[in-house]
Design a protein around this motif. Structure first.
Motif, PDB file in Angstrom:
ATOM      1  N   ARG A 109       0.842  -1.208   0.000  1.00 39.48           N
ATOM      2  CA  ARG A 109       0.000   0.000   0.000  1.00 39.48           C
ATOM      3  C   ARG A 109       0.872   1.252   0.000  1.00 39.48           C
ATOM      4  N   GLU A 110       1.904   1.242   0.826  1.00 44.95           N
ATOM      5  CA  GLU A 110       2.799   2.396   0.895  1.00 44.95           C
ATOM      6  C   GLU A 110       3.508   2.613  -0.440  1.00 44.95           C
ATOM      7  N   LEU A 111       4.010   1.550  -1.047  1.00 46.24           N
ATOM      8  CA  LEU A 111       4.715   1.689  -2.318  1.00 46.24           C
ATOM      9  C   LEU A 111       3.788   2.153  -3.432  1.00 46.24           C
ATOM     10  N   LYS A 112       2.527   1.736  -3.389  1.00 47.45           N
ATOM     11  CA  LYS A 112       1.559   2.205  -4.383  1.00 47.45           C
ATOM     12  C   LYS A 112       1.339   3.704  -4.228  1.00 47.45           C
ATOM     13  N   GLU A 113       1.158   4.151  -3.000  1.00 46.72           N
ATOM     14  CA  GLU A 113       0.867   5.560  -2.770  1.00 46.72           C
ATOM     15  C   GLU A 113       2.091   6.448  -2.979  1.00 46.72           C
ATOM     16  N   MET A 114       3.241   6.024  -2.534  1.00 48.54           N
ATOM     17  CA  MET A 114       4.416   6.887  -2.564  1.00 48.54           C
ATOM     18  C   MET A 114       5.214   6.820  -3.873  1.00 48.54           C
ATOM     19  N   PHE A 115       5.181   5.655  -4.552  1.00 50.61           N
ATOM     20  CA  PHE A 115       5.923   5.496  -5.805  1.00 50.61           C
ATOM     21  C   PHE A 115       5.008   5.267  -7.006  1.00 50.61           C
ATOM     22  N   GLY A 116       3.768   4.861  -6.773  1.00 48.84           N
ATOM     23  CA  GLY A 116       2.871   4.529  -7.878  1.00 48.84           C
ATOM     24  C   GLY A 116       3.061   3.123  -8.396  1.00 48.84           C
ATOM     25  N   ILE A 117       3.678   2.248  -7.606  1.00 54.35           N
ATOM     26  CA  ILE A 117       3.888   0.852  -7.998  1.00 54.35           C
ATOM     27  C   ILE A 117       2.642   0.063  -7.607  1.00 54.35           C
ATOM     28  N   ASP A 118       2.053  -0.620  -8.566  1.00 55.08           N
ATOM     29  CA  ASP A 118       0.809  -1.354  -8.311  1.00 55.08           C
ATOM     30  C   ASP A 118       1.101  -2.812  -7.979  1.00 55.08           C
ATOM     31  N   PHE A 119       0.336  -3.345  -7.056  1.00 52.61           N
ATOM     32  CA  PHE A 119       0.393  -4.749  -6.660  1.00 52.61           C
ATOM     33  C   PHE A 119      -1.031  -5.285  -6.767  1.00 52.61           C
ATOM     34  N   PRO A 120      -1.468  -5.635  -7.987  1.00 49.36           N
ATOM     35  CA  PRO A 120      -2.861  -6.059  -8.183  1.00 49.36           C
ATOM     36  C   PRO A 120      -3.260  -7.186  -7.235  1.00 49.36           C
ATOM     37  N   GLY A 121      -4.457  -7.040  -6.668  1.00 49.07           N
ATOM     38  CA  GLY A 121      -4.988  -8.065  -5.784  1.00 49.07           C
ATOM     39  C   GLY A 121      -4.604  -7.901  -4.331  1.00 49.07           C
ATOM     40  N   SER A 122      -3.683  -7.004  -4.030  1.00 54.42           N
ATOM     41  CA  SER A 122      -3.281  -6.793  -2.641  1.00 54.42           C
ATOM     42  C   SER A 122      -4.384  -6.044  -1.898  1.00 54.42           C
ATOM     43  N   PRO A 123      -4.752  -6.485  -0.701  1.00 52.08           N
ATOM     44  CA  PRO A 123      -5.858  -5.844   0.033  1.00 52.08           C
ATOM     45  C   PRO A 123      -5.599  -4.366   0.303  1.00 52.08           C
ATOM     46  N   GLY A 124      -6.563  -3.537  -0.060  1.00 55.35           N
ATOM     47  CA  GLY A 124      -6.496  -2.109   0.236  1.00 55.35           C
ATOM     48  C   GLY A 124      -5.467  -1.329  -0.544  1.00 55.35           C
ATOM     49  N   VAL A 125      -4.879  -1.942  -1.558  1.00 58.28           N
ATOM     50  CA  VAL A 125      -3.789  -1.274  -2.267  1.00 58.28           C
ATOM     51  C   VAL A 125      -4.235   0.025  -2.932  1.00 58.28           C
ATOM     52  N   ASP A 126      -5.507   0.139  -3.261  1.00 61.40           N
ATOM     53  CA  ASP A 126      -5.997   1.361  -3.900  1.00 61.40           C
ATOM     54  C   ASP A 126      -6.633   2.342  -2.919  1.00 61.40           C
ATOM     55  N   ASP A 127      -6.703   1.984  -1.648  1.00 59.83           N
ATOM     56  CA  ASP A 127      -7.259   2.880  -0.632  1.00 59.83           C
ATOM     57  C   ASP A 127      -6.211   3.915  -0.226  1.00 59.83           C
TER      58      ASP A 127
END
Length: 178
Positions: A109-127
């Protein structure tokens, strides 16, 4: 078990890239992104690396890629191993490992928000996680302009001096040269 034997067992299962021995108890291994999950599973299930210490990223903007590093710890052997892989900066997608270590979901989740790296299927990754209402590019990307953002977002308070950090640190560290 010595790290050499562990890496030999791992290399029998997937192609290993660069090996970097930092200390007798700390190694870093580069693997292809497609081999990260099998390598992590092997290290966890067969070599005793049961603790995911961290998952972090580095933005190699000039090379057009991100480096992901998965740091694992083997408590019984007092060993650490970091698995590194490089992913394309434009697509910035990596397979999730939240089902292997529950703590990975938080890192992802942190890497998605801070770097824009997506981890499809990870819980809450888009929150939203830390940056509520954030509309800019991810702030840990090297092309994020911190100064421009601060100047556009915050006002200068009267009586407060603002200094160039590089010049300020030069004066603080080397006062005789100033």
């Amino acid at each position: 078990m010595a790290m050499d034997a562990i890496l030999k067992n791992l290399s029998a299962r997937c192609a290993l890239g660069e090996l970097d021995k930092r200390r007798a108890d700390l190694w870093f291994v580069t693997v292809d992104p497609a081999h990260v999950r099998p390598a992590l599973a092997h290290l966890r299930d067969n070599e005793g690396f049961t603790h995911l210490v961290l998952l972090t990223a580095v933005d190699w903007m000039e090379e057009g890629r991100f480096q992901l590093t998965y740091l694992l710890h083997n408590r019984a052997a007092a060993l650490d191993v970091g698995l590194r892989c490089f992913i394309d900066r434009e697509t910035a997608t990596m397979e999730s490992i939240h089902d292997m270590w529950a703590t990975a979901a938080t890192y992802q989740r942190e890497l998605k928000e801070m770097f824009g790296i997506d981890f499809p299927g990870s819980p809450g990754v888009d929150d939203e996680f830390i940056l509520e209402g954030w509309a800019e590019i991810p702030p840990y990307r090297r092309d994020f302009d911190t100064l421009a953002y601060a100047e556009a977002t915050y006002t200068n308070r009267p009586g407060r001096a603002s200094e160039d950090p590089e010049e300020y640190m030069q004066r603080k560290l080397y006062p005789e040269g100033a």
